[in-house]
Scaffold this motif. Sequence first.
Motif, PDB file in Angstrom:
ATOM      1  N   VAL A 142     -31.653 -28.096  10.257  1.00  0.00           N
ATOM      2  CA  VAL A 142     -32.708 -28.995  10.714  1.00  0.00           C
ATOM      3  C   VAL A 142     -32.977 -29.047  11.915  1.00  0.00           C
ATOM      4  CG1 VAL A 142     -34.026 -30.780  10.129  1.00  0.00           C
ATOM      5  CG2 VAL A 142     -32.606 -29.797   8.277  1.00  0.00           C
ATOM      6  N   GLU A 143     -32.396 -29.336  12.612  1.00  0.00           N
ATOM      7  CA  GLU A 143     -32.424 -29.554  14.454  1.00  0.00           C
ATOM      8  C   GLU A 143     -32.778 -28.470  15.053  1.00  0.00           C
ATOM      9  OE1 GLU A 143     -29.013 -30.488  18.136  1.00  0.00           O
ATOM     10  OE2 GLU A 143     -28.874 -30.782  15.805  1.00  0.00           O
ATOM     11  N   HIS A 144     -32.207 -27.542  14.881  1.00  0.00           N
ATOM     12  CA  HIS A 144     -33.028 -25.964  15.540  1.00  0.00           C
ATOM     13  C   HIS A 144     -33.905 -25.772  14.831  1.00  0.00           C
ATOM     14  CE1 HIS A 144     -29.737 -26.367  18.569  1.00  0.00           C
ATOM     15  NE2 HIS A 144     -28.981 -27.196  17.517  1.00  0.00           N
ATOM     16  N   ILE A 145     -34.267 -25.615  13.131  1.00  0.00           N
ATOM     17  CA  ILE A 145     -35.244 -24.623  13.138  1.00  0.00           C
ATOM     18  C   ILE A 145     -36.761 -25.181  13.019  1.00  0.00           C
ATOM     19  CG2 ILE A 145     -36.424 -25.040  10.224  1.00  0.00           C
ATOM     20  CD1 ILE A 145     -33.753 -24.847   9.238  1.00  0.00           C
ATOM     21  N   PRO A 146     -37.108 -25.854  14.001  1.00  0.00           N
ATOM     22  CA  PRO A 146     -38.156 -26.323  14.141  1.00  0.00           C
ATOM     23  C   PRO A 146     -38.757 -24.879  15.706  1.00  0.00           C
ATOM     24  CG  PRO A 146     -37.936 -28.537  13.448  1.00  0.00           C
ATOM     25  CD  PRO A 146     -36.494 -27.203  13.848  1.00  0.00           C
ATOM     26  N   ASP A 147     -37.523 -24.729  15.976  1.00  0.00           N
ATOM     27  CA  ASP A 147     -37.748 -23.960  17.131  1.00  0.00           C
ATOM     28  C   ASP A 147     -37.512 -22.256  17.092  1.00  0.00           C
ATOM     29  OD1 ASP A 147     -37.705 -23.228  20.123  1.00  0.00           O
ATOM     30  OD2 ASP A 147     -35.428 -23.165  20.651  1.00  0.00           O
ATOM     31  N   LEU A 148     -36.694 -22.421  15.942  1.00  0.00           N
ATOM     32  CA  LEU A 148     -36.915 -20.988  15.321  1.00  0.00           C
ATOM     33  C   LEU A 148     -38.132 -20.179  14.337  1.00  0.00           C
ATOM     34  CD1 LEU A 148     -33.725 -20.602  13.259  1.00  0.00           C
ATOM     35  CD2 LEU A 148     -34.128 -19.394  14.914  1.00  0.00           C
ATOM     36  N   ILE A 149     -38.978 -21.010  14.331  1.00  0.00           N
ATOM     37  CA  ILE A 149     -40.436 -21.819  13.308  1.00  0.00           C
ATOM     38  C   ILE A 149     -41.663 -21.435  14.215  1.00  0.00           C
ATOM     39  CG2 ILE A 149     -42.477 -22.915  12.513  1.00  0.00           C
ATOM     40  CD1 ILE A 149     -39.874 -24.123  10.086  1.00  0.00           C
ATOM     41  N   THR A 150     -41.618 -21.885  15.494  1.00  0.00           N
ATOM     42  CA  THR A 150     -42.050 -21.772  16.489  1.00  0.00           C
ATOM     43  C   THR A 150     -42.313 -20.565  17.138  1.00  0.00           C
ATOM     44  OG1 THR A 150     -41.688 -24.026  17.621  1.00  0.00           O
ATOM     45  CG2 THR A 150     -43.147 -22.247  18.812  1.00  0.00           C
ATOM     46  N   TRP A 151     -41.060 -19.564  17.755  1.00  0.00           N
ATOM     47  CA  TRP A 151     -41.074 -17.943  17.311  1.00  0.00           C
ATOM     48  C   TRP A 151     -41.132 -17.252  16.471  1.00  0.00           C
ATOM     49  CZ3 TRP A 151     -36.735 -15.270  15.600  1.00  0.00           C
ATOM     50  CH2 TRP A 151     -37.044 -13.757  16.551  1.00  0.00           C
ATOM     51  N   ARG A 152     -40.951 -17.539  15.128  1.00  0.00           N
ATOM     52  CA  ARG A 152     -41.404 -16.441  14.483  1.00  0.00           C
ATOM     53  C   ARG A 152     -42.893 -16.482  14.502  1.00  0.00           C
ATOM     54  NH1 ARG A 152     -37.953 -14.298  10.915  1.00  0.00           N
ATOM     55  NH2 ARG A 152     -39.928 -13.527   9.945  1.00  0.00           N
ATOM     56  N   ASN A 153     -43.922 -17.815  14.386  1.00  0.00           N
ATOM     57  CA  ASN A 153     -45.276 -18.059  14.289  1.00  0.00           C
ATOM     58  C   ASN A 153     -45.692 -16.993  15.354  1.00  0.00           C
ATOM     59  OD1 ASN A 153     -44.450 -18.999  12.013  1.00  0.00           O
ATOM     60  ND2 ASN A 153     -45.047 -21.008  12.818  1.00  0.00           N
ATOM     61  N   GLU A 154     -45.391 -17.906  17.235  1.00  0.00           N
ATOM     62  CA  GLU A 154     -44.970 -16.637  17.758  1.00  0.00           C
ATOM     63  C   GLU A 154     -45.357 -15.336  17.629  1.00  0.00           C
ATOM     64  OE1 GLU A 154     -43.358 -18.340  21.360  1.00  0.00           O
ATOM     65  OE2 GLU A 154     -44.597 -20.435  21.370  1.00  0.00           O
ATOM     66  N   ARG A 155     -44.436 -14.579  17.489  1.00  0.00           N
ATOM     67  CA  ARG A 155     -43.838 -13.536  17.145  1.00  0.00           C
ATOM     68  C   ARG A 155     -44.999 -12.614  16.001  1.00  0.00           C
ATOM     69  NH1 ARG A 155     -41.048 -10.038  19.514  1.00  0.00           N
ATOM     70  NH2 ARG A 155     -40.627  -9.500  17.907  1.00  0.00           N
ATOM     71  N   LYS A 156     -45.126 -13.452  15.219  1.00  0.00           N
ATOM     72  CA  LYS A 156     -46.353 -12.893  14.556  1.00  0.00           C
ATOM     73  C   LYS A 156     -48.040 -12.648  14.831  1.00  0.00           C
ATOM     74  CE  LYS A 156     -45.271 -14.145   9.492  1.00  0.00           C
ATOM     75  NZ  LYS A 156     -45.286 -15.861   8.273  1.00  0.00           N
ATOM     76  N   GLY A 157     -48.095 -13.587  15.801  1.00  0.00           N
ATOM     77  CA  GLY A 157     -49.135 -14.238  16.399  1.00  0.00           C
ATOM     78  C   GLY A 157     -49.731 -13.016  17.179  1.00  0.00           C
ATOM     79  N   ALA A 158     -48.343 -12.728  18.088  1.00  0.00           N
ATOM     80  CA  ALA A 158     -48.289 -11.081  18.573  1.00  0.00           C
ATOM     81  C   ALA A 158     -48.613  -9.655  18.540  1.00  0.00           C
ATOM     82  CB  ALA A 158     -47.270 -11.569  19.551  1.00  0.00           C
ATOM     83  N   GLN A 159     -47.843  -9.836  16.819  1.00  0.00           N
ATOM     84  CA  GLN A 159     -48.601  -8.662  16.241  1.00  0.00           C
ATOM     85  C   GLN A 159     -49.598  -7.662  16.075  1.00  0.00           C
ATOM     86  OE1 GLN A 159     -45.578  -8.357  13.361  1.00  0.00           O
ATOM     87  NE2 GLN A 159     -43.569  -9.280  14.318  1.00  0.00           N
ATOM     88  N   PRO A 160     -49.981  -6.590  16.401  1.00  0.00           N
ATOM     89  CA  PRO A 160     -51.628  -6.241  15.928  1.00  0.00           C
ATOM     90  C   PRO A 160     -51.606  -6.072  14.562  1.00  0.00           C
ATOM     91  CG  PRO A 160     -50.331  -4.684  16.370  1.00  0.00           C
ATOM     92  CD  PRO A 160     -49.389  -5.820  16.630  1.00  0.00           C
TER      93      PRO A 160
END
Length: 160
Positions: A142-160
């Motif tokens: 739980v301590e680290h999941i927000p960082d993973l979610i942010t990264w995953r969301n940024e990756r999704k936003g960067a994909q065409p």
Amino acid sequence: MNRAQLLEKMDGGRADLKKLLEGLSEEEFLAPALSNGWSVKDLLAHFESWEVWAKALYLTLADGKTPEKIENVDETNARIFAENHDRPLREVLLAEEEAFRALRTLAETAPEVDLFDPLRFAWCGGQPFANYIAWNSYDHYVEHIPDLITWRNERKGAQP
């Protein structure tokens, strides 16, 4: 908390973590993508080290010995990173999975008094040992999941 609740929280935290890791490519596991500069692989090695530590802590306490206290968590985390950064991804994935399984087995099989009696191990300072399992498994995720979610969301936003 009782054993069933502990196991349920461990399994739920694990499922949440696995869902975030699902479908990642090797490149995504290895990229220094998290806010602290770690890769997802580095984070998994970090989880593994703390899961292994929690099990070893229990075995030391159950053996009637006094474990060493961790004086500086940041220094310990830096050492864990340095020791594991160059390990192969597959090795880290397998070792972390095994470390979690071993900790979960401990939660399943240790005597209830060892897990839930806050006075069982004086070294724990009035905390039941189950808290150490939580802090080094589902609460740690739980301590680290927000960082993973942010990264995953940024990756999704960067994909065409």
